[in-house]
Scaffold this active site. Structure first.
Site, PDB file in Angstrom:
ATOM      1  N   ASN A  43     -34.252 -11.304  34.280  1.00  6.20           N
ATOM      2  CA  ASN A  43     -33.205 -10.543  34.989  1.00  6.20           C
ATOM      3  C   ASN A  43     -33.574  -9.058  34.975  1.00  6.20           C
ATOM      4  O   ASN A  43     -32.857  -8.232  34.385  1.00  6.20           O
ATOM      5  CB  ASN A  43     -31.850 -10.755  34.309  1.00  6.20           C
ATOM      6  N   GLY A  57     -36.880 -12.487  24.908  1.00  2.59           N
ATOM      7  CA  GLY A  57     -37.192 -13.676  24.130  1.00  2.59           C
ATOM      8  C   GLY A  57     -36.933 -13.474  22.659  1.00  2.59           C
ATOM      9  O   GLY A  57     -36.732 -12.345  22.188  1.00  2.59           O
ATOM     10  N   GLY A  97     -29.405 -13.772  21.235  1.00  3.69           N
ATOM     11  CA  GLY A  97     -30.214 -14.910  20.860  1.00  3.69           C
ATOM     12  C   GLY A  97     -30.461 -15.850  22.015  1.00  3.69           C
ATOM     13  O   GLY A  97     -29.965 -15.669  23.127  1.00  3.69           O
ATOM     14  N   CYS A 139     -29.406 -17.112  30.579  1.00  7.50           N
ATOM     15  CA  CYS A 139     -29.540 -17.782  29.280  1.00  7.50           C
ATOM     16  C   CYS A 139     -28.325 -18.630  28.927  1.00  7.50           C
ATOM     17  O   CYS A 139     -28.414 -19.530  28.093  1.00  7.50           O
ATOM     18  CB  CYS A 139     -29.780 -16.756  28.177  1.00  7.50           C
ATOM     19  N   ASP A 180      15.468 -13.433 -23.674  1.00  6.63           N
ATOM     20  CA  ASP A 180      14.089 -13.533 -23.185  1.00  6.63           C
ATOM     21  C   ASP A 180      13.866 -14.910 -22.560  1.00  6.63           C
ATOM     22  O   ASP A 180      13.082 -15.728 -23.047  1.00  6.63           O
ATOM     23  CB  ASP A 180      13.076 -13.299 -24.310  1.00  6.63           C
ATOM     24  N   LYS A 239       5.979 -11.325 -21.450  1.00 10.64           N
ATOM     25  CA  LYS A 239       7.019 -11.140 -20.443  1.00 10.64           C
ATOM     26  C   LYS A 239       6.383 -10.677 -19.145  1.00 10.64           C
ATOM     27  O   LYS A 239       5.520  -9.810 -19.151  1.00 10.64           O
ATOM     28  CB  LYS A 239       8.029 -10.085 -20.909  1.00 10.64           C
ATOM     29  N   HIS A 284      15.935   3.490 -17.156  1.00 13.36           N
ATOM     30  CA  HIS A 284      15.880   3.126 -15.728  1.00 13.36           C
ATOM     31  C   HIS A 284      16.053   4.360 -14.851  1.00 13.36           C
ATOM     32  O   HIS A 284      15.305   4.585 -13.892  1.00 13.36           O
ATOM     33  CB  HIS A 284      16.992   2.127 -15.391  1.00 13.36           C
TER      34      HIS A 284
END
Length: 866
Positions: free
Chosen positions: A118, A196, A214, A247, A520, A620, A658
């Site tokens: 091509n 190729g 490829g 191809c 717990d 924990k 907290h």
């Protein structure tokens, strides 16, 4: 610019310099300038399509002029149309909300390897891509197609320069050779290789980035459900196009036995010549030379190939078809043939067809193209199976392979291209049709942006003394029928939990109570509760108690609604809760979750957290996800009037930690801070009163509200390393959680307050160390005065130490009764585990394991590090 004849390495080096200089200038062009050049070049190539096609066939002796006209036309028109509006200069993408700009820049000088099959259409294609992306381009033509390739390149170059492109932006090798091809590849910035396998391998081994393709060995399955006329016409249309030199074109057809004769008849009717046994042997002996396709058959007509093989085929024959059986590499018909020679196989089953197609791809067409003809509606499973099995980057359905594989003719989302990547399967760097994006470098400008934050709380939060019975009325109003109560043994045996069950009974709601929750709580206990839930099938779960009962209730809820979940998955750490690897399943489809707090500390009634103990290791694990957030929270101080002094102290101090950790967190926000700071103020004022006089209703109420507000604060800002260390200290040495936090708090605060820490927490909102100022603001809030933030901070630490003493908490881990030898023996492992705790990530100062160890030591001996 003087004409330069490139025929040796010296002249090639001069060409590379010229193209590189032109490209440096071209790189400064605007999108408007580039698009003008792109249009002019495409227009010129389009107008020259017939002349170039005639030159290609004349020079190479391959292919069909009329078909090469289509290729040239496609290379100009379709490529221009696909990229005419694509931005390839400067800023190509902007997202201001995320602070991202993407800029496109050319790669530089591109070496373009052009095949003999091509030679003009590929040259047009690569030249237009280079011009659209402001790259320089040097062609290395195939020696047997050099004149037509150079003519195509010159056509594009002249039009581009006339439209304003720098002179010399495209060049070529006039006398091509393997040595000069290797030299241009090593002298370029990127290689665009089509040819190729040997040429492509050379490109990839040149030491420069390469975009190569490829080999193709396209198999085609004709399923029983296929439209036979469409399939036969499409295969013939593709395989005969330019004498089979694309191809992607079909190399073998595999036809189901029940439609074999119909397909054979249809394709023969339309121009396929079926070889007899003798002719098959003659063609078989001609297809390959030394294992590679015989150059003498490439791009030749079917009658010409027949004559080359020693027999005559009708002049009307468009392709030669050999009916063969073997798909092994030893069968020449099973190879890529680059000519109008087609292998045809019969398949006794669809699985047989798949195996044959898979083998053909594996032995010569990995990564390229495969095709299936089947009914899209009735044979969906077969099409899906074909797609799953084929290791090809283009899987075409009911499409001629040659015209379909190059894109934009039979499917308009497949990018138009004359360079078809085959991915790693075919030894390529790309697995798609090569486009402008492969010739650009993209620079991403990422501007700093702050993450979206949130404030999430239960749907309903009820508070005030005596609110529980009124709040529970909601369940009746919601039409709830069956309630499963989770509580601890003490609250059940003391009759405390009857306050809930009696109220439910009054409303006619069936209920049962699970009380096997210990301090717990363990995973084993949660599994036992979940099993009881599955037997009872509640539509509502009410968890009543302190943190243990509420946390256990959350885990039971999860296991009840989703018994398939794995504890190890739920316990996985995350950096950002929104980006965690494990996604908690949606909750609330089976049961509505109500949390009723009976202690003023954990805040679990309003948080997405649950701490559960692994009974095998004793550790924990804090589990966090907003799916665990209760739907309703009830904070009724009347339920907290009988809390013993020790629990009052431990839970109250837990709430203080907290709040302080929420204020210090890297994810701190004004919303969370408002809750946290109000909680701190209330705890300082009312925890000592509640501790000394448990019947003081005001103190109990304010502590209840403080604990819930602190819970909402850390539910959204998260916690820090104090809790990480407390979790492990508690699990290793069996200290109450609130006490463990109290023993570590001052040490951690001093660690966090460093103005120039070794490592800072990672979160965009936390742009520099500000913990000292945050702590000073807390000090100011509670009436502490001082000349500097440091002075206020020290006084705040003293006030926290005084509070700890006032509520009877020990001054050090050692004073709490932890033996020194046992503490030191487990110190290294405890420090490592604390570092790996979920809470560590939100700490404002990122701790090293050695620093955690030192904080533990300081807290053990009661000597704050300074």
């Amino acid at each position: 610019m003087n004409e330069l004849i490139v025929q040796d390495e010296q002249s090639l080096n001069e060409l590379i310099k010229r193209v590189r200089a032109a490209q440096a200038k071209f790189a400064t062009y605007t999108q408007e300038q580039v698009d003008k050049i792109f249009l002019a070049a495409a227009t010129a190539a389009d107008k020259a399509r017939l002349d170039l096609a005639e030159m290609a066939v004349s020079e190479t002796g391959m292919g069909i002029v009329e078909d090469k006209v289509i290729k040239n036309h496609y290379a100009a028109e379709y490529i221009y149309n696909a990229y005419r509006d694509v931005k390839t200069c400067d800023v190509v993408e902007t997202d201001d909300s995320f602070g991202v700009e993407v800029l496109a820049e050319p790669v530089g000088v591109v070496a373009a390897i052009v095949p003999t099959t091509n030679p003009t259409s590929t040259a047009i294609f690569k030249a237009l891509l280079a011009l659209k992306t402001r790259n320089g381009l040097i062609f290395s033509p195939h020696p047997r197609a050099k004149n037509c390739t150079i003519a195509a390149a010159r056509t594009v170059l002249d039009a581009a320069v006339k439209a304003g492109a720098p002179e010399g932006i495209i060049g070529w090798i006039d006398v091509p050779s393997v040595a000069l091809s290797a030299a241009v590849m090593s002298g370029s910035d990127l290689i665009l290789a089509t040819g190729g396998p040997g040429m492509v391998r050379a490109a990839y081994s040149s030491g420069k980035p390469a975009v190569g393709v490829g080999a193709g060995n396209t198999p085609v399955i004709i399923d029983s459900s296929a439209d036979i006329k469409l399939a036969a016409s499409s295969v013939l249309h593709s395989k005969s196009f330019d004498n089979g030199m694309i191809c992607a074109s079909e190399q073998s057809v595999i036809v189901m036995s029940d439609v074999y004769d119909a397909f054979k008849k249809e394709i023969a009717y339309r121009g396929a010549y079926f070889l007899n046994a003798e002719e098959i042997d003659k063609v078989r002996g001609t297809i390959l030379i030394n294992g590679s396709v015989n150059a003498k058959i490439v791009g030749q007509s079917a009658p010409a190939i027949a004559r080359l093989c020693g027999f005559e085929a009708p002049e009307s024959a468009r392709i030669l078809v050999g009916e063969v059986e073997s798909v092994e590499i030893s069968e020449p018909f099973a190879h890529e043939k680059l000519s109008p020679v087609l292998a045809m196989y019969k398949a006794e089953s669809f699985d047989d067809a798949l195996k044959k197609a898979e083998k053909l791809v594996a032995d010569g067409g990995f990564g390229h193209t495969s095709v299936i003809y089947a009914n899209e509606h009735t044979a969906k499973d077969k099409i899906a199976a074909f797609g799953d099995l084929m290791k090809t980057c283009r899987i075409l359905v009911n499409t001629p392979a040659a015209q379909g594989g190059i894109g934009d003719i039979y499917n308009f989302k497949l990018r138009p291209s004359l360079t078809l990547g085959c991915g790693s399967w075919g030894g390529n760097s790309v697995s798609e049709n090569v486009s402008v994006k492969h010739l650009l470098n993209y620079k991403t400008v990422a501007k700093r942006r702050e993450n979206m934050l949130w404030f999430r709380a239960p749907e309903k939060v009820y508070f005030k003394k005596g609110c529980m019975p009124v709040a529970l009325q909601e369940l009746k109003d919601m039409g709830k029928k069956r309630v499963f109560i989770v509580t601890d043994e003490f609250l059940f045996k003391s009759g405390f939990s009857k306050r809930v069950s009696d109220r439910l009974n009054e409303m006619g709601i069936v209920n049962t109570t699970f009380s096997d929750v210990q301090p717990d709580p363990t995973l084993a206990s949660a599994k036992k509760g979940a099993a009881a839930m599955r037997s009872f099938e509640p539509d509502t779960i009410v968890a009543l108690g302190g943190g243990s009962a509420l946390d256990a209730g959350k885990i039971m809820w999860m296991l009840y609604e989703h018994p398939e979940v794995d504890f190890a998955d739920m316990a996985m750490r995350f950096m950002d809760i929104r980006k965690r690897v494990y996604r908690f399943p949606e909750m609330g489809k089976k049961a509505y979750f109500v949390a009723i707090a009976t202690t003023a500390g954990t805040g679990s009634e309003v948080t997405p957290f649950a701490v559960i103990t692994d009974e095998t290791s004793g550790l924990k694990y804090p589990i966090a996800d907003y799916e665990l957030l209760p739907k309703m929270a009830i904070c009724d101080p009347e339920l907290m009037m009988s809390i013993p002094k020790g629990l009052t102290a431990n839970s109250g101090y837990d709430a203080m930690v907290h709040a302080l950790e929420a204020v210090a967190s890297v994810m701190s926000s004004d919303f969370a801070n408002g809750m946290a700071k109000e909680a701190i103020k209330l705890i300082f004022e009312y925890l000592p009163v509640a501790y000394k006089n448990g019947s003081d209703e005001t103190a109990r109420a304010e502590m209840a509200y403080a604990a819930t507000m602190a819970g909402m604060a850390f539910a959204n800002a998260f916690l820090g390393v104090c809790h990480s260390m407390a979790h492990k200290l508690g699990s290793y040495h069996h200290l109450p959680h609130g006490m463990a936090n109290a023993l570590l708090l001052n040490e951690v605060m001093r660690f966090n307050a460093a103005e120039a820490p070794a490592k800072m927490g990672t979160f965009p909102q936390y742009d520099h160390p500000v913990c000292l100022r945050r702590y000073a603001e807390v000090a100011e809030l509670v009436g502490i005065k001082g000349k500097t933030d440091e002075e206020k901070f020290e006084k705040l630490l003293d006030k926290l130490a005084d509070l700890r003493k006032e509520v009877g908490l020990p001054e050090s881990i050692k004073a709490a009764g932890v033996p020194e030898d046992k503490f030191l023996e487990q110190l290294d492992k405890m420090s490592r585990d604390a570092f790996d705790d979920q809470c560590t990530g939100a700490n404002p100062r990122y701790p090293m394991i050695a620093e955690i160890k030192q904080m533990y030591l300081n807290a053990y001996y009661g000597k704050e590090g300074k």
